[in-house]
Scaffold this motif. Sequence first.
Motif, mmCIF file in Angstrom:
data_model
loop_
_atom_site.group_PDB
_atom_site.id
_atom_site.type_symbol
_atom_site.label_atom_id
_atom_site.label_comp_id
_atom_site.label_asym_id
_atom_site.label_seq_id
_atom_site.Cartn_x
_atom_site.Cartn_y
_atom_site.Cartn_z
ATOM 1 N N GLY A 262 0.832 -1.197 0.000
ATOM 2 C CA GLY A 262 0.000 0.000 0.000
ATOM 3 C C GLY A 262 0.862 1.241 0.000
ATOM 4 N N PRO A 263 0.250 2.399 -0.284
ATOM 5 C CA PRO A 263 0.997 3.662 -0.309
ATOM 6 C C PRO A 263 1.668 3.943 1.032
ATOM 7 C CG PRO A 263 -1.179 3.938 -1.257
ATOM 8 C CD PRO A 263 -1.159 2.572 -0.620
ATOM 9 N N CYS A 264 2.767 4.686 0.957
ATOM 10 C CA CYS A 264 3.534 4.946 2.167
ATOM 11 C C CYS A 264 4.269 6.276 2.024
ATOM 12 C CB CYS A 264 4.537 3.810 2.371
ATOM 13 S SG CYS A 264 5.415 3.836 3.925
ATOM 14 N N ALA A 265 4.301 7.061 3.107
ATOM 15 C CA ALA A 265 5.049 8.312 3.113
ATOM 16 C C ALA A 265 6.539 7.996 3.035
ATOM 17 C CB ALA A 265 4.740 9.101 4.375
ATOM 18 N N ALA A 266 7.296 8.884 2.423
ATOM 19 C CA ALA A 266 8.725 8.659 2.192
ATOM 20 C C ALA A 266 9.479 8.369 3.485
ATOM 21 C CB ALA A 266 9.324 9.854 1.470
ATOM 22 N N THR A 267 9.204 9.112 4.550
ATOM 23 C CA THR A 267 9.925 8.889 5.803
ATOM 24 C C THR A 267 9.605 7.517 6.392
ATOM 25 O OG1 THR A 267 8.170 10.093 6.953
ATOM 26 C CG2 THR A 267 10.150 11.328 6.405
ATOM 27 N N GLU A 268 8.341 7.116 6.347
ATOM 28 C CA GLU A 268 7.941 5.797 6.839
ATOM 29 C C GLU A 268 8.544 4.699 5.972
ATOM 30 O OE1 GLU A 268 3.670 5.537 7.136
ATOM 31 O OE2 GLU A 268 3.572 7.595 7.875
ATOM 32 N N LEU A 269 8.611 4.958 4.672
ATOM 33 C CA LEU A 269 9.160 3.982 3.731
ATOM 34 C C LEU A 269 10.633 3.725 4.025
ATOM 35 C CD1 LEU A 269 8.592 2.219 1.277
ATOM 36 C CD2 LEU A 269 9.012 4.211 -0.159
ATOM 37 N N ALA A 270 11.396 4.788 4.256
ATOM 38 C CA ALA A 270 12.819 4.641 4.569
ATOM 39 C C ALA A 270 13.002 3.784 5.819
ATOM 40 C CB ALA A 270 13.464 6.011 4.747
ATOM 41 N N ALA A 271 12.205 4.047 6.840
ATOM 42 C CA ALA A 271 12.294 3.266 8.074
ATOM 43 C C ALA A 271 11.882 1.816 7.844
ATOM 44 C CB ALA A 271 11.419 3.900 9.156
ATOM 45 N N ALA A 272 10.841 1.613 7.062
ATOM 46 C CA ALA A 272 10.329 0.260 6.807
ATOM 47 C C ALA A 272 11.338 -0.623 6.086
ATOM 48 C CB ALA A 272 9.029 0.334 6.009
ATOM 49 N N VAL A 273 12.149 -0.037 5.221
ATOM 50 C CA VAL A 273 13.129 -0.835 4.462
ATOM 51 C C VAL A 273 14.535 -0.710 5.037
ATOM 52 C CG1 VAL A 273 11.764 -0.788 2.352
ATOM 53 C CG2 VAL A 273 13.501 0.959 2.712
ATOM 54 N N GLY A 274 14.679 0.019 6.156
ATOM 55 C CA GLY A 274 15.963 0.113 6.830
ATOM 56 C C GLY A 274 17.007 0.922 6.083
ATOM 57 N N MET A 275 16.573 2.022 5.465
ATOM 58 C CA MET A 275 17.498 2.872 4.719
ATOM 59 C C MET A 275 17.523 4.267 5.303
ATOM 60 S SD MET A 275 16.506 1.897 0.787
ATOM 61 C CE MET A 275 17.842 2.871 0.083
ATOM 62 N N GLU A 276 18.634 4.955 5.068
ATOM 63 C CA GLU A 276 18.695 6.375 5.391
ATOM 64 C C GLU A 276 17.707 7.095 4.485
ATOM 65 O OE1 GLU A 276 20.522 7.975 7.693
ATOM 66 O OE2 GLU A 276 21.322 6.064 8.413
ATOM 67 N N GLN A 277 17.130 8.180 4.975
ATOM 68 C CA GLN A 277 16.151 8.942 4.207
ATOM 69 C C GLN A 277 16.712 9.387 2.856
ATOM 70 O OE1 GLN A 277 12.884 9.730 4.949
ATOM 71 N NE2 GLN A 277 12.764 10.664 2.929
ATOM 72 N N SER A 278 17.948 9.888 2.836
ATOM 73 C CA SER A 278 18.531 10.391 1.585
ATOM 74 C C SER A 278 18.745 9.263 0.575
ATOM 75 C CB SER A 278 19.844 11.120 1.853
ATOM 76 O OG SER A 278 20.782 10.243 2.448
ATOM 77 N N ALA A 279 19.194 8.107 1.043
ATOM 78 C CA ALA A 279 19.406 6.961 0.144
ATOM 79 C C ALA A 279 18.071 6.463 -0.414
ATOM 80 C CB ALA A 279 20.129 5.835 0.870
ATOM 81 N N CYS A 280 17.074 6.417 0.438
ATOM 82 C CA CYS A 280 15.746 5.989 0.002
ATOM 83 C C CYS A 280 15.181 6.971 -1.018
ATOM 84 C CB CYS A 280 14.826 5.845 1.208
ATOM 85 S SG CYS A 280 13.221 5.111 0.836
ATOM 86 N N SER A 281 15.355 8.253 -0.769
ATOM 87 C CA SER A 281 14.867 9.274 -1.702
ATOM 88 C C SER A 281 15.528 9.137 -3.067
ATOM 89 C CB SER A 281 15.116 10.674 -1.148
ATOM 90 O OG SER A 281 14.311 10.889 -0.018
ATOM 91 N N HIS A 282 16.828 8.833 -3.063
ATOM 92 C CA HIS A 282 17.531 8.631 -4.337
ATOM 93 C C HIS A 282 16.938 7.448 -5.095
ATOM 94 C CE1 HIS A 282 20.649 8.226 -7.323
ATOM 95 N NE2 HIS A 282 20.777 6.970 -6.961
ATOM 96 N N GLN A 283 16.723 6.349 -4.400
ATOM 97 C CA GLN A 283 16.158 5.156 -5.052
ATOM 98 C C GLN A 283 14.737 5.443 -5.549
ATOM 99 O OE1 GLN A 283 18.063 2.908 -5.901
ATOM 100 N NE2 GLN A 283 19.743 3.045 -4.457
ATOM 101 N N LEU A 284 13.973 6.199 -4.786
ATOM 102 C CA LEU A 284 12.622 6.559 -5.208
ATOM 103 C C LEU A 284 12.644 7.417 -6.468
ATOM 104 C CD1 LEU A 284 11.026 7.188 -1.726
ATOM 105 C CD2 LEU A 284 10.241 5.500 -3.416
ATOM 106 N N ARG A 285 13.621 8.314 -6.582
ATOM 107 C CA ARG A 285 13.743 9.126 -7.804
ATOM 108 C C ARG A 285 13.978 8.236 -9.016
ATOM 109 N NH1 ARG A 285 16.149 12.785 -4.536
ATOM 110 N NH2 ARG A 285 18.248 11.985 -4.872
ATOM 111 N N VAL A 286 14.853 7.247 -8.869
ATOM 112 C CA VAL A 286 15.132 6.315 -9.970
ATOM 113 C C VAL A 286 13.856 5.563 -10.343
ATOM 114 C CG1 VAL A 286 16.393 4.224 -10.638
ATOM 115 C CG2 VAL A 286 17.571 6.049 -9.393
ATOM 116 N N LEU A 287 13.167 5.036 -9.351
ATOM 117 C CA LEU A 287 11.941 4.266 -9.602
ATOM 118 C C LEU A 287 10.846 5.142 -10.215
ATOM 119 C CD1 LEU A 287 11.911 2.176 -6.303
ATOM 120 C CD2 LEU A 287 12.392 1.327 -8.621
ATOM 121 N N ARG A 288 10.799 6.372 -9.792
ATOM 122 C CA ARG A 288 9.798 7.309 -10.331
ATOM 123 C C ARG A 288 10.106 7.650 -11.779
ATOM 124 N NH1 ARG A 288 7.818 12.509 -6.801
ATOM 125 N NH2 ARG A 288 6.072 12.976 -8.148
ATOM 126 N N THR A 289 11.376 7.900 -12.078
ATOM 127 C CA THR A 289 11.800 8.230 -13.439
ATOM 128 C C THR A 289 11.461 7.102 -14.406
ATOM 129 O OG1 THR A 289 13.585 9.626 -12.628
ATOM 130 C CG2 THR A 289 13.808 8.812 -14.868
#
Length: 132
Positions: free
Chosen positions: A49-76
């Motif tokens: 289900g949908p998830c806020a970026a900060t919750e998503l980073a915590a859920a997958v055990g990543m730093e917020q900045s690293a998760c944001s980078h991966q999300l940019r790739v997936l979004r692109t």
Amino acid sequence: MGHGAKPPESGSAVPRTRLTAQNAPKVAETLQALATPSRLLILARLREGPCAATELAAAVGMEQSACSHQLRVLRTLGLVTGTRRGRSVVYALHDDHVAELLDQALYHVEHLRLGLTDARAGAAAPAAASSP
């Protein structure tokens, strides 16, 4: 199939498209995006289900900045969408195709682990040439 993913239905309405020299680069780019464990974890969490970026980073055990980078790739690549809600961005899978990609990959890996093959895969194998 009691081990997770649903197998493809033989009579499904999913249109079959041929892999061509024109679409192969985009398909390869998409599959490369799926070749990173952190991206797979993000997609798997979003499959729930949908998830806020900060919750998503915590859920997958990543730093917020690293998760944001991966999300940019997936979004692109059109695998996830992001919707701003106040000060946060809520991410979701782009569509059911992304979930099906995950399901099929997991289904295949589980098949290998269990030593299983699909009946049609064995039937499609070329027959060994007989020696005279």
